[in-house]
Design a protein around this motif. Structure first.
Motif, PDB file in Angstrom:
ATOM      1  N   MET A 116       0.826  -1.204   0.000  1.00  0.00           N
ATOM      2  CA  MET A 116       0.000   0.000   0.000  1.00  0.00           C
ATOM      3  C   MET A 116       0.860   1.254   0.000  1.00  0.00           C
ATOM      4  O   MET A 116       0.589   2.210  -0.740  1.00  0.00           O
ATOM      5  CB  MET A 116      -0.929   0.006   1.207  1.00  0.00           C
ATOM      6  N   ALA A 117       1.920   1.273   0.812  1.00  0.00           N
ATOM      7  CA  ALA A 117       2.773   2.452   0.888  1.00  0.00           C
ATOM      8  C   ALA A 117       3.467   2.726  -0.443  1.00  0.00           C
ATOM      9  O   ALA A 117       3.503   3.870  -0.919  1.00  0.00           O
ATOM     10  CB  ALA A 117       3.809   2.270   1.998  1.00  0.00           C
ATOM     11  N   GLY A 118       4.009   1.678  -1.052  1.00  0.00           N
ATOM     12  CA  GLY A 118       4.705   1.866  -2.325  1.00  0.00           C
ATOM     13  C   GLY A 118       3.781   2.306  -3.434  1.00  0.00           C
ATOM     14  O   GLY A 118       4.090   3.239  -4.191  1.00  0.00           O
ATOM     15  N   HIS A 119       2.627   1.659  -3.558  1.00  0.00           N
ATOM     16  CA  HIS A 119       1.694   2.010  -4.633  1.00  0.00           C
ATOM     17  C   HIS A 119       1.087   3.390  -4.410  1.00  0.00           C
ATOM     18  O   HIS A 119       0.832   4.124  -5.371  1.00  0.00           O
ATOM     19  CB  HIS A 119       0.595   0.952  -4.740  1.00  0.00           C
ATOM     20  N   SER A 120       0.857   3.744  -3.150  1.00  0.00           N
ATOM     21  CA  SER A 120       0.310   5.081  -2.874  1.00  0.00           C
ATOM     22  C   SER A 120       1.306   6.169  -3.250  1.00  0.00           C
ATOM     23  O   SER A 120       0.925   7.204  -3.826  1.00  0.00           O
ATOM     24  CB  SER A 120      -0.053   5.195  -1.389  1.00  0.00           C
ATOM     25  N   SER A 121       2.592   5.952  -2.947  1.00  0.00           N
ATOM     26  CA  SER A 121       3.596   6.962  -3.299  1.00  0.00           C
ATOM     27  C   SER A 121       3.713   7.119  -4.814  1.00  0.00           C
ATOM     28  O   SER A 121       3.848   8.244  -5.316  1.00  0.00           O
ATOM     29  CB  SER A 121       4.956   6.580  -2.700  1.00  0.00           C
TER      30      SER A 121
END
Length: 239
Positions: free
Chosen positions: A172-177
């Protein structure tokens, strides 16, 4: 996507179910076409890729699970399916207009708890009631035994939860960034004007972050696979 009602029960077809089916379909198609007619004596690129994945799984099983070879091979299908499906499921979200299944907190704990429950059943079948001796590790002083019996089952349950949360949080963190940077780059490019090179900078940052996100997606599939290798070892060999 598709509402399905069976009596009073509701089984909707969602993005999650669609992309999980697509992932399994891609894995099955790849393995089917590679092994069609027995494969090639001189492997092509796709066959080499499938053989590399197939050969890496027994190494993980042999390193993490101790005991006889027959015991280890019992878990090979489970570990192989877990690794291949995770390896395809994580990066597929990088394709535009696709859906990242593992970036949703309802999916990954479901996967991790399913694995944990299955391994617990295997441990119970192997050792019977003695399998619950994990709640009292060897060498615990007698005065601390009641606290260990209370705390160890909680720790046992939380390791399944942490396995799912770790995968969800990283994806989630990677795709959100990447999504935030993409929106910022689009806004900068639509502004026009003289400092065009400065506006292209977020665009190149998106490319760099996309590469780093792919570098996170593949290792996370490996991490998600290593833990189901460690848990059967604990269930079979206990202490």
């Amino acid at each position: 996507m598709i509402p399905i009602h069976i009596g009073n029960l509701y089984f909707p077809s969602t993005n999650s179910s669609l992309f999980m089916l697509l992932t399994i379909g891609l894995v099955l198609l790849l393995v089917h076409f590679v092994t069609l007619n027995g494969g090639h004596s001189v492997p092509n690129a796709w066959q080499s890729f499938v053989e590399m994945i197939h050969d890496s799984v027994p190494n993980s099983v042999n390193e993490q699970i101790s005991g006889a070879s027959s015991v280890k091979q019992r878990f090979f299908p489970l570990i192989y399916v877990t690794f291949t499906s995770s390896s395809f499921r994580n990066p597929i979200g990088m394709i535009p207009y696709s859906f990242t299944v593992t970036s949703h907190s309802i999916i990954t704990p479901g996967l991790s708890f399913s694995l944990s429950i299955g391994i617990t059943i295997v441990g119970s079948q192997t050792h019977g009631l003695h399998s619950f001796s994990f709640s009292l590790p060897q060498g615990v002083p007698l005065p601390l035994a009641p606290f260990s019996v209370l705390l160890e089952p909680i720790s046992y349950c939380f390791r399944a939860l942490s396995l799912g949360i770790r995968l969800f949080a990283n994806m989630m963190a990677g795709h959100s960034s990447v999504k935030i940077l993409s929106g910022f780059a689009r806004t900068m490019l639509s502004m026009g004007g003289i400092p065009y090179l400065a506006q292209l900078a977020p665009f190149f940052i998106v490319f760099a972050s996309t590469g780093s996100e792919l570098g996170v997606a593949i290792p996370q599939a490996y991490v998600f696979t290593i833990s189901p290798c460690i848990y059967p070892n604990d269930a079979i060999n206990l202490h």
